[in-house]
Write an enzyme that holds these catalytic residues in place. Structure first.
Site, PDB file in Angstrom:
ATOM      1  N   LYS A  73      57.743  22.396  35.047  1.00 26.69           N
ATOM      2  CA  LYS A  73      58.303  22.863  33.775  1.00 26.69           C
ATOM      3  C   LYS A  73      57.244  23.325  32.772  1.00 26.69           C
ATOM      4  O   LYS A  73      57.489  24.219  31.975  1.00 26.69           O
ATOM      5  CB  LYS A  73      59.166  21.771  33.139  1.00 26.69           C
ATOM      6  CG  LYS A  73      60.498  21.583  33.860  1.00 26.69           C
ATOM      7  CD  LYS A  73      61.390  20.603  33.119  1.00 26.69           C
ATOM      8  CE  LYS A  73      62.762  20.562  33.764  1.00 26.69           C
ATOM      9  NZ  LYS A  73      63.719  19.723  33.038  1.00 26.69           N
ATOM     10  N   GLY A 132      64.932   7.620  24.029  1.00 25.38           N
ATOM     11  CA  GLY A 132      64.130   8.388  24.976  1.00 25.38           C
ATOM     12  C   GLY A 132      63.231   9.386  24.287  1.00 25.38           C
ATOM     13  O   GLY A 132      63.504   9.825  23.159  1.00 25.38           O
TER      14      GLY A 132
HETATM   15  P1  NDP Z   1      61.145  11.514  31.717  1.00 23.69           P
HETATM   16  O1  NDP Z   1      60.543  10.743  32.818  1.00 23.69           O
HETATM   17  O2  NDP Z   1      60.390  12.623  31.080  1.00 23.69           O
HETATM   18  O3  NDP Z   1      61.542  10.468  30.525  1.00 23.69           O
HETATM   19  C1  NDP Z   1      62.217   9.281  30.824  1.00 23.69           C
HETATM   20  C2  NDP Z   1      62.587   8.575  29.519  1.00 23.69           C
HETATM   21  O4  NDP Z   1      63.349   7.408  29.856  1.00 23.69           O
HETATM   22  C3  NDP Z   1      61.379   8.087  28.733  1.00 23.69           C
HETATM   23  O5  NDP Z   1      61.682   8.133  27.376  1.00 23.69           O
HETATM   24  C4  NDP Z   1      61.251   6.626  29.218  1.00 23.69           C
HETATM   25  O6  NDP Z   1      60.631   5.797  28.284  1.00 23.69           O
HETATM   26  C5  NDP Z   1      62.704   6.257  29.302  1.00 23.69           C
HETATM   27  N1  NDP Z   1      62.942   5.113  30.194  1.00 23.69           N
HETATM   28  C6  NDP Z   1      62.998   5.117  31.549  1.00 23.69           C
HETATM   29  N2  NDP Z   1      63.253   3.890  32.014  1.00 23.69           N
HETATM   30  C7  NDP Z   1      63.355   3.063  30.922  1.00 23.69           C
HETATM   31  C8  NDP Z   1      63.621   1.679  30.740  1.00 23.69           C
HETATM   32  N3  NDP Z   1      63.827   0.877  31.791  1.00 23.69           N
HETATM   33  N4  NDP Z   1      63.659   1.196  29.493  1.00 23.69           N
HETATM   34  C9  NDP Z   1      63.456   1.996  28.422  1.00 23.69           C
HETATM   35  N5  NDP Z   1      63.203   3.330  28.532  1.00 23.69           N
HETATM   36  C10 NDP Z   1      63.152   3.858  29.767  1.00 23.69           C
HETATM   37  O7  NDP Z   1      62.539  12.011  32.263  1.00 23.69           O
HETATM   38  P2  NDP Z   1      63.425  13.218  31.686  1.00 23.69           P
HETATM   39  O8  NDP Z   1      63.421  13.159  30.211  1.00 23.69           O
HETATM   40  O9  NDP Z   1      63.063  14.483  32.357  1.00 23.69           O
HETATM   41  O10 NDP Z   1      64.861  12.823  32.249  1.00 23.69           O
HETATM   42  C11 NDP Z   1      65.566  11.716  31.706  1.00 23.69           C
HETATM   43  C12 NDP Z   1      66.941  11.697  32.319  1.00 23.69           C
HETATM   44  O11 NDP Z   1      67.645  12.847  31.914  1.00 23.69           O
HETATM   45  C13 NDP Z   1      66.933  11.716  33.863  1.00 23.69           C
HETATM   46  O12 NDP Z   1      67.761  10.679  34.315  1.00 23.69           O
HETATM   47  C14 NDP Z   1      67.547  13.050  34.218  1.00 23.69           C
HETATM   48  O13 NDP Z   1      68.397  12.939  35.351  1.00 23.69           O
HETATM   49  C15 NDP Z   1      68.379  13.360  32.998  1.00 23.69           C
HETATM   50  N6  NDP Z   1      68.544  14.794  32.781  1.00 23.69           N
HETATM   51  C16 NDP Z   1      69.815  15.265  32.766  1.00 23.69           C
HETATM   52  C17 NDP Z   1      70.042  16.588  32.576  1.00 23.69           C
HETATM   53  C18 NDP Z   1      71.449  17.079  32.588  1.00 23.69           C
HETATM   54  O14 NDP Z   1      71.640  18.299  32.595  1.00 23.69           O
HETATM   55  N7  NDP Z   1      72.428  16.194  32.559  1.00 23.69           N
HETATM   56  C19 NDP Z   1      68.947  17.559  32.371  1.00 23.69           C
HETATM   57  C20 NDP Z   1      67.633  16.943  32.366  1.00 23.69           C
HETATM   58  C21 NDP Z   1      67.463  15.612  32.584  1.00 23.69           C
HETATM   59  P3  NDP Z   1      59.013   5.644  28.252  1.00 23.69           P
HETATM   60  O15 NDP Z   1      58.512   6.833  27.506  1.00 23.69           O
HETATM   61  O16 NDP Z   1      58.823   4.376  27.538  1.00 23.69           O
HETATM   62  O17 NDP Z   1      58.564   5.606  29.692  1.00 23.69           O
END
Ligand code: NDP
Length: 284
Positions: A73, A132
């Site tokens: 990306k 997030g």
């Molecule tokens: P990233 O890996 O960039 O970010 C993940 C986020 O989730 C971070 O803020 C992370 O926090 C947080 N997180 C993960 N696990 C935990 C936990 N156990 N406790 C607290 N915070 C947590 O992923 P993306 O932003 O790319 O994607 C996130 C979600 O969005 C995915 O599940 C993806 O499938 C979904 N998505 C859906 C789309 C749609 O069209 N419906 C499009 C794009 C994405 P930290 O920074 O602390 O690690």
């Protein structure tokens, strides 16, 4: 009757990858079939060190565009000719579009989210709480602000990522952003009108995972959105429905970003219900 076969200067692609189960492909091709579009949308795996050649190939082969996922990306940007406004603010591209002889990077994730949001409420002047600070949160935060939201509270586990996104929003879009480290159970402030899960909590296979916030602070009529497309009925979605909130699930966002991509590539305004049905079939 015999047909004239006209062999031109062609390469006929033949590659063996497990493409048939890809949800986005199923969704986009269902729209193509429904609208009688003689187009294809194929999933092609590209390793990071092959990205530059892949984009050159897309140009040479006359692709009208393509989607790209993590880890491409950000890396794809240096191979493109320009960026749309929000992709430029986010520094991330998930949709590339041929315009004339140029390949332009767009970001449709947040735009798709806002399309769904606008079906339930006008974001103008709204206060938003967003869990997030990853790629999805960045896309949603930027677009929600560009759509008129005035306050965004970013709640995130990692302080560094949370502060970085908050800074980006304060610097680049017209909304007031505030960061709250997610180190204890969060209470949604009464003034918040929109609550968004933009984390990966709840994604298959961790289907019963719960966000650490006080569900009793949700109130009737509030808009609650979850980005998780698989499964779409997350714990958050179920809790929010039970509290009388207006709910947007992750399939809605996925469908709406697909509608925008198809419009960019083909000019056709695709029917979201056909696309959602195709996704539901893939996700069972
Ligand atoms: P990233 O890996 O960039 O970010 C993940 C986020 O989730 C971070 O803020 C992370 O926090 C947080 N997180 C993960 N696990 C935990 C936990 N156990 N406790 C607290 N915070 C947590 O992923 P993306 O932003 O790319 O994607 C996130 C979600 O969005 C995915 O599940 C993806 O499938 C979904 N998505 C859906 C789309 C749609 O069209 N419906 C499009 C794009 C994405 P930290 O920074 O602390 O690690």
């Amino acid at each position: 009757m015999a047909k004239e076969l006209n062999f031109k200067q062609e390469l006929t692609a033949c590659f063996g990858q497990p493409v048939s189960e890809n949800p986005t492909q199923a969704m986009v091709e269902a729209a193509y079939r429904h609208h009688g579009l003689d187009w294809r949308y194929l999933t092609i795996e590209v390793a990071p060190d092959g990205l530059a050649d892949a984009v050159k190939g897309a140009r040479a082969m006359g692709f009208q565009g393509f989607n790209c996922t993590i880890p491409h990306k950000v890396a794809v940007i240096e191979h493109l000719d320009g960026l749309g406004e929000s992709a430029s603010v986010m520094g991330a591209v998930n949709c590339v579009v041929r315009r004339g002889d140029q390949l332009i990077g767009e970001n449709t994730d947040g735009k798709g989210f806002v399309t769904g949001l606008k079906e339930l409420t006008d974001p103008t002047g709204k206060e938003v709480v967003m869990f997030g600070a990853g790629g999805a949160a960045r896309a949603i935060g930027v677009e929600v602000a560009l759509a008129g939201a005035t306050k965004i509270t970013v709640v995130n586990r990692s302080v560094e990522r949370g502060e970085e996104l908050t800074q980006l929003l304060n610097d680049k879009v017209p909304a007031d952003a505030e960061f709250v480290p997610w180190d204890k159970t969060f209470a949604i402030p009464e003034s918040a009108e929109v609550v968004i899960n933009a984390t990966s909590i709840g994604l298959f296979p961790d289907v019963d995972a719960q966000l650490d916030f006080d569900f009793n602070t949700l109130r009737e009529g509030q808009v609650v959105a979850d980005v998780i497309p698989n499964p779409p009925r997350t714990h958050l979605v179920r809790e929010a429905e039970a509290k009388g909130c207006k709910v947007i699930d992750g399939l809605g966002m996925l469908v709406n970003q697909g509608v925008i991509g198809i419009e960019y590539w083909t000019g056709v305004d695709a029917d979201p219900s056909v696309m959602r049905k195709a996704l539901e079939e893939v996700f069972g």
